[in-house]
Design a protein around this motif. Structure first.
Motif, PDB file in Angstrom:
ATOM      1  N   UNK A  65       0.812  -1.161  -0.032  1.00  0.00           N
ATOM      2  CA  UNK A  65       0.024   0.010  -0.020  1.00  0.00           C
ATOM      3  C   UNK A  65       0.875   1.428   0.106  1.00  0.00           C
ATOM      4  N   UNK A  66       1.821   1.345   0.815  1.00  0.00           N
ATOM      5  CA  UNK A  66       2.718   2.241   0.923  1.00  0.00           C
ATOM      6  C   UNK A  66       3.456   2.641  -0.526  1.00  0.00           C
ATOM      7  N   UNK A  67       3.838   1.469  -1.060  1.00  0.00           N
ATOM      8  CA  UNK A  67       4.739   1.541  -2.426  1.00  0.00           C
ATOM      9  C   UNK A  67       3.867   2.117  -3.466  1.00  0.00           C
ATOM     10  N   UNK A  68       2.379   1.373  -3.485  1.00  0.00           N
ATOM     11  CA  UNK A  68       1.901   1.677  -4.678  1.00  0.00           C
ATOM     12  C   UNK A  68       1.106   3.020  -4.631  1.00  0.00           C
ATOM     13  N   UNK A  69       0.889   3.680  -3.247  1.00  0.00           N
ATOM     14  CA  UNK A  69       0.291   5.088  -3.227  1.00  0.00           C
ATOM     15  C   UNK A  69       1.317   5.977  -3.992  1.00  0.00           C
ATOM     16  N   UNK A  70       2.585   5.584  -4.278  1.00  0.00           N
ATOM     17  CA  UNK A  70       3.432   6.749  -4.871  1.00  0.00           C
ATOM     18  C   UNK A  70       3.408   6.484  -6.388  1.00  0.00           C
ATOM     19  N   UNK A  71       2.592   5.561  -6.774  1.00  0.00           N
ATOM     20  CA  UNK A  71       2.350   5.233  -8.457  1.00  0.00           C
ATOM     21  C   UNK A  71       3.254   4.652  -9.142  1.00  0.00           C
ATOM     22  N   UNK A  72       3.829   3.514  -8.680  1.00  0.00           N
ATOM     23  CA  UNK A  72       4.716   2.962  -9.788  1.00  0.00           C
ATOM     24  C   UNK A  72       3.783   2.234 -11.001  1.00  0.00           C
ATOM     25  N   UNK A  73       4.474   1.920 -12.084  1.00  0.00           N
ATOM     26  CA  UNK A  73       3.712   1.089 -13.259  1.00  0.00           C
ATOM     27  C   UNK A  73       3.165   0.054 -12.864  1.00  0.00           C
ATOM     28  N   UNK A  74       3.714  -0.798 -12.037  1.00  0.00           N
ATOM     29  CA  UNK A  74       3.275  -1.923 -11.691  1.00  0.00           C
ATOM     30  C   UNK A  74       4.190  -2.735 -10.564  1.00  0.00           C
ATOM     31  N   UNK A  75       3.641  -3.721  -9.841  1.00  0.00           N
ATOM     32  CA  UNK A  75       4.509  -4.439  -9.042  1.00  0.00           C
ATOM     33  C   UNK A  75       4.679  -5.780  -9.444  1.00  0.00           C
TER      34      UNK A  75
END
Ligand code: 3PY
Ligand code: MG
Length: 250
Positions: A29-39
């Motif tokens: 959640x912390x990482x994806x809130x910053x808007x990467x293209x994918x995980x």
């Protein structure tokens, strides 16, 4: 609601991927809130179990970030369970021949294009259902080429029509007997360039594990379109190291 199948955008323009080894929806959640293209959730060398995936994939999808899961091996049954958990794509490790490639791609697609089993049981009726046979509802099928044998059989692997090829430079450097950094920085034998070119000729996206911005620059120049440029492990350790060093200097 969860993301539907990912468009090919992810593999065609997924330069800002983040690799995930920790089985933690909260850190995703912390990482994806910053808007990467994918995980990329690593079910081969990372710690996630099947039962962790539901929350991990959903945590990414809440922020509109597609989640691709690397499965530990070539078991189509496991891949099916991972896809049913909502992952937008599957990465299969170490694919070395065309027959295996065809079987794995088939495991990601419903009949008549494949043999994925249909069991529409998990999602709440409030979510959009996966529609068998609708191409846009298929997860991305991504095959890793990370050995000399896989490289030698690239044409047969591409003939299986995966959505992407993903190079594993750690394993590939071992298999080729070259240094990992040298492979990513200068591609001494031209193998990475050749893979990217042949993927482009076949209309298949080419991706590669890099894990850092510096090591991504060569591959981007050679035509690789999707890659993880960092990982949760690396973010935690480099940030912690930096803070401890800053404290000593303060
Ligand atoms: C490799 O480099 O071998 C990988 O599998 C990267 O994840
Ligand atoms: Mg590998």
């Amino acid at each position: 609601s969860p993301l539907k199948a990912p468009s090919l955008d992810l593999v065609e323009r997924g330069r800002r991927g983040v690799w995930i080894g920790l089985p933690e929806a909260a850190s995703i959640e912390l990482i994806c809130a910053e808007g990467p293209d994918w995980i990329g959730i690593d079910g081969q060398h990372g710690q996630a179990e099947l039962s962790d995936l539901l929350g991990m994939v959903d945590a990414a999808n809440v922020f509109g970030v597609p989640a691709i899961v690397r499965v530990p091996g070539h078991d189509a049954g496991w891949a099916g369970r991972v896809i049913d958990s909502g992952a937008q794509g599957i990465i299969f490790p170490t694919v070395e021949d065309g027959e295996t490639a065809a079987r794995l791609v088939s495991a990601c697609r419903f009949a008549p294009r494949g043999n994925r089993s249909y069991g529409p049981t998990r999602r709440s009726p409030r979510y959009a259902k996966t529609v068998p046979g609708v191409r846009a509802d298929d997860p991305l099928a991504i095959l890793m080429v990370e050995t000399r044998t896989g490289y030698e059989n690239l044409d047969a692997i591409l003939a299986a029509e995966p959505d992407g090829i993903f190079i594993g430079p750690y394993d590939l450097s071992l298999s080729l007997g070259v240094d990992f950094d040298a492979l990513l920085v200068s591609d001494p034998d031209g193998i990475l360039r050749d893979v990217a070119q042949r993927c482009a000729d076949a209309g298949v996206a080419a991706g590669i594990y890099t894990g850092s911005i510096d090591l991504s620059l060569g591959p981007i120049g050679w035509g690789y379109s999707f890659m993880p440029i960092t990982s949760d492990y690396s973010l935690l350790s480099t940030a912690t190291r930096g803070v401890l060093a800053d404290f000593e200097r303060a």
